[in-house]
Design a protein around this motif. Sequence first.
Motif, PDB file in Angstrom:
ATOM      1  N   ASN A 157       0.838  -1.198   0.000  1.00  0.00           N
ATOM      2  CA  ASN A 157       0.000   0.000   0.000  1.00  0.00           C
ATOM      3  C   ASN A 157       0.877   1.253   0.000  1.00  0.00           C
ATOM      4  OD1 ASN A 157      -2.365  -1.495   0.070  1.00  0.00           O
ATOM      5  ND2 ASN A 157      -2.383  -1.582   2.309  1.00  0.00           N
ATOM      6  N   PHE A 158       0.464   2.225  -0.787  1.00  0.00           N
ATOM      7  CA  PHE A 158       1.177   3.501  -0.889  1.00  0.00           C
ATOM      8  C   PHE A 158       0.160   4.607  -0.619  1.00  0.00           C
ATOM      9  CE2 PHE A 158       3.457   6.601  -3.939  1.00  0.00           C
ATOM     10  CZ  PHE A 158       4.143   7.163  -2.874  1.00  0.00           C
ATOM     11  N   ARG A 159       0.343   5.324   0.490  1.00  0.00           N
ATOM     12  CA  ARG A 159      -0.648   6.294   0.934  1.00  0.00           C
ATOM     13  C   ARG A 159       0.010   7.575   1.471  1.00  0.00           C
ATOM     14  NH1 ARG A 159      -3.116   3.166  -1.493  1.00  0.00           N
ATOM     15  NH2 ARG A 159      -4.978   1.971  -0.913  1.00  0.00           N
ATOM     16  N   VAL A 160      -0.826   8.664   1.497  1.00  0.00           N
ATOM     17  CA  VAL A 160      -0.457   9.906   2.189  1.00  0.00           C
ATOM     18  C   VAL A 160      -1.249   9.935   3.487  1.00  0.00           C
ATOM     19  CG1 VAL A 160      -0.446  12.416   2.114  1.00  0.00           C
ATOM     20  CG2 VAL A 160      -0.004  11.101   0.034  1.00  0.00           C
ATOM     21  N   ARG A 161      -0.550  10.009   4.618  1.00  0.00           N
ATOM     22  CA  ARG A 161      -1.209   9.913   5.911  1.00  0.00           C
ATOM     23  C   ARG A 161      -1.493  11.273   6.543  1.00  0.00           C
ATOM     24  NH1 ARG A 161      -3.836   5.378   5.796  1.00  0.00           N
ATOM     25  NH2 ARG A 161      -2.494   3.591   5.352  1.00  0.00           N
TER      26      ARG A 161
ATOM     27  N   ASN B 298      12.649   4.585  -7.957  1.00  0.00           N
ATOM     28  CA  ASN B 298      12.345   6.015  -7.916  1.00  0.00           C
ATOM     29  C   ASN B 298      10.986   6.276  -8.579  1.00  0.00           C
ATOM     30  OD1 ASN B 298      14.844   6.554  -6.745  1.00  0.00           O
ATOM     31  ND2 ASN B 298      15.845   6.810  -8.732  1.00  0.00           N
ATOM     32  N   THR B 299      10.263   7.171  -7.989  1.00  0.00           N
ATOM     33  CA  THR B 299       8.956   7.513  -8.554  1.00  0.00           C
ATOM     34  C   THR B 299       8.635   8.982  -8.257  1.00  0.00           C
ATOM     35  OG1 THR B 299       6.646   6.824  -8.709  1.00  0.00           O
ATOM     36  CG2 THR B 299       7.634   6.875  -6.519  1.00  0.00           C
ATOM     37  N   THR B 300       7.599   9.480  -8.909  1.00  0.00           N
ATOM     38  CA  THR B 300       7.178  10.872  -8.761  1.00  0.00           C
ATOM     39  C   THR B 300       5.698  10.924  -8.446  1.00  0.00           C
ATOM     40  OG1 THR B 300       8.855  11.561 -10.363  1.00  0.00           O
ATOM     41  CG2 THR B 300       7.120  13.137  -9.842  1.00  0.00           C
ATOM     42  N   VAL B 301       5.339  11.752  -7.476  1.00  0.00           N
ATOM     43  CA  VAL B 301       3.942  11.991  -7.130  1.00  0.00           C
ATOM     44  C   VAL B 301       3.524  13.308  -7.774  1.00  0.00           C
ATOM     45  CG1 VAL B 301       2.274  12.307  -5.275  1.00  0.00           C
ATOM     46  CG2 VAL B 301       4.212  10.757  -4.955  1.00  0.00           C
ATOM     47  N   TYR B 302       2.434  13.295  -8.527  1.00  0.00           N
ATOM     48  CA  TYR B 302       1.946  14.479  -9.217  1.00  0.00           C
ATOM     49  C   TYR B 302       0.691  15.013  -8.519  1.00  0.00           C
ATOM     50  CZ  TYR B 302       5.119  13.077 -12.958  1.00  0.00           C
ATOM     51  OH  TYR B 302       6.247  12.747 -13.669  1.00  0.00           O
TER      52      TYR B 302
ATOM     53  N   GLN C 101      -1.596  11.745  -7.533  1.00  0.00           N
ATOM     54  CA  GLN C 101      -1.542  10.467  -8.247  1.00  0.00           C
ATOM     55  C   GLN C 101      -0.094  10.040  -8.444  1.00  0.00           C
ATOM     56  OE1 GLN C 101      -3.746  10.683 -11.905  1.00  0.00           O
ATOM     57  NE2 GLN C 101      -5.668  11.281 -10.904  1.00  0.00           N
ATOM     58  N   SER C 102       0.113   8.717  -8.323  1.00  0.00           N
ATOM     59  CA  SER C 102       1.455   8.173  -8.555  1.00  0.00           C
ATOM     60  C   SER C 102       1.351   6.655  -8.688  1.00  0.00           C
ATOM     61  CB  SER C 102       2.392   8.529  -7.407  1.00  0.00           C
ATOM     62  OG  SER C 102       3.688   8.002  -7.635  1.00  0.00           O
ATOM     63  N   LYS C 103       2.432   6.089  -9.208  1.00  0.00           N
ATOM     64  CA  LYS C 103       2.513   4.634  -9.322  1.00  0.00           C
ATOM     65  C   LYS C 103       3.886   4.186  -8.848  1.00  0.00           C
ATOM     66  CE  LYS C 103       1.119   0.859 -12.304  1.00  0.00           C
ATOM     67  NZ  LYS C 103       0.497   0.510 -13.605  1.00  0.00           N
ATOM     68  N   LEU C 104       3.898   3.393  -7.791  1.00  0.00           N
ATOM     69  CA  LEU C 104       5.152   2.934  -7.182  1.00  0.00           C
ATOM     70  C   LEU C 104       5.413   1.498  -7.612  1.00  0.00           C
ATOM     71  CD1 LEU C 104       7.374   3.858  -5.135  1.00  0.00           C
ATOM     72  CD2 LEU C 104       6.046   2.668  -3.377  1.00  0.00           C
ATOM     73  N   ARG C 105       6.517   1.302  -8.312  1.00  0.00           N
ATOM     74  CA  ARG C 105       6.878  -0.045  -8.796  1.00  0.00           C
ATOM     75  C   ARG C 105       8.049  -0.584  -7.985  1.00  0.00           C
ATOM     76  NH1 ARG C 105       5.535   2.690 -13.598  1.00  0.00           N
ATOM     77  NH2 ARG C 105       3.950   1.603 -14.860  1.00  0.00           N
TER      78      ARG C 105
ATOM     79  N   ASN D 289       8.885 -11.421  -7.064  1.00  0.00           N
ATOM     80  CA  ASN D 289       7.676 -11.067  -7.786  1.00  0.00           C
ATOM     81  C   ASN D 289       7.589  -9.550  -7.906  1.00  0.00           C
ATOM     82  OD1 ASN D 289       4.473 -10.394  -7.615  1.00  0.00           O
ATOM     83  ND2 ASN D 289       4.843 -12.300  -8.719  1.00  0.00           N
ATOM     84  N   ASP D 290       7.380  -9.079  -9.132  1.00  0.00           N
ATOM     85  CA  ASP D 290       7.265  -7.636  -9.375  1.00  0.00           C
ATOM     86  C   ASP D 290       5.864  -7.161  -9.016  1.00  0.00           C
ATOM     87  OD1 ASP D 290       9.872  -7.493 -10.297  1.00  0.00           O
ATOM     88  OD2 ASP D 290       9.295  -7.884 -12.377  1.00  0.00           O
ATOM     89  N   ARG D 291       5.810  -6.057  -8.275  1.00  0.00           N
ATOM     90  CA  ARG D 291       4.541  -5.491  -7.840  1.00  0.00           C
ATOM     91  C   ARG D 291       4.527  -3.988  -8.088  1.00  0.00           C
ATOM     92  NH1 ARG D 291       0.113  -8.819  -6.575  1.00  0.00           N
ATOM     93  NH2 ARG D 291       1.074 -10.884  -6.692  1.00  0.00           N
ATOM     94  N   ALA D 292       3.325  -3.453  -8.347  1.00  0.00           N
ATOM     95  CA  ALA D 292       3.146  -2.017  -8.549  1.00  0.00           C
ATOM     96  C   ALA D 292       1.908  -1.580  -7.776  1.00  0.00           C
ATOM     97  CB  ALA D 292       3.002  -1.697 -10.025  1.00  0.00           C
ATOM     98  N   THR D 293       2.037  -0.499  -7.032  1.00  0.00           N
ATOM     99  CA  THR D 293       0.928   0.021  -6.248  1.00  0.00           C
ATOM    100  C   THR D 293       0.648   1.456  -6.648  1.00  0.00           C
ATOM    101  OG1 THR D 293       0.153   0.517  -4.009  1.00  0.00           O
ATOM    102  CG2 THR D 293       2.518   0.660  -4.386  1.00  0.00           C
TER     103      THR D 293
END
Length: 254
Positions: A109-113, A152-156, A214-218, A229-233
């Motif tokens: 899970n990838f969230r802003v708390r 590395n990822t970017t949140v927009y 919005q973002s996608k964390l791989r 196993n590769d996962r993306a959230t």
Amino acid sequence: MEDKEEEHQPSHPLACSKLIEDKEDEHQSSQPLACRKLMEDKEEEHQPSHPLACTSCHARLEEEIASSEKQTKLKNRLKYYLFIVALTALETGIILLFALTVLKFKTPNFRVRAVAVQTLRVGNTSNPYFSIAFKAEFNVKNRNFGHFSYHNTTVYFYYEDVRVGRAFIHKSRVDARSTRKFYISVKLTSSYVSRSSILFLQDLNAGVLPISMQSKLRGRVTVLKLLKNDRATNLNCNMDVVVKKRQLRNLKCK
């Protein structure tokens, strides 16, 4: 006197001797015969009266002993088989539980708390604009029994489908069954928002600006250093910026 003594003596000495001997023989012979008779009776009592019946009893006893031994062996064999079946069922259950829990890959899970506003500037109707700086707490929760290494990822950040800011997240790793928290400073600006937008003017007048993220964390989940196993959230959150109170509210993540 002589005549009197002669009267006391037996008139028949031979007969008297014979009689005395016969009485002694009766006493000597009658007692041993009775004793022998009694001894013979006792010996007969000790001896088995029915030898064939005793032989049958011994045979029946041996059969019962053999049957009891067979039943004992059968019970022990059944216990052994039951133990093998129970052990196999236990091992199967453990393997299934291991496969359904440890070896089952789950998407993190990838969230802003939380979000804390640092600076907030907003223009008026004649000169509409906003500039917001805040610090956001991001969480990456790993529910797997192996570590999760993400890239590395970017949140927009968007206002009405217009990109108004972004936050860069560096690659890192989250241990098994744990959560990683990190804070990122973000700055939003309305430079790309049309100042003639009716919605923009209405939101400024209302004092509430809706912002979405919005973002996608791989990344990759690794279990036991062998299974990978590769996962993306995905991150998809919304919040409202209250202009007058200079705070954020209604933070919700899907």
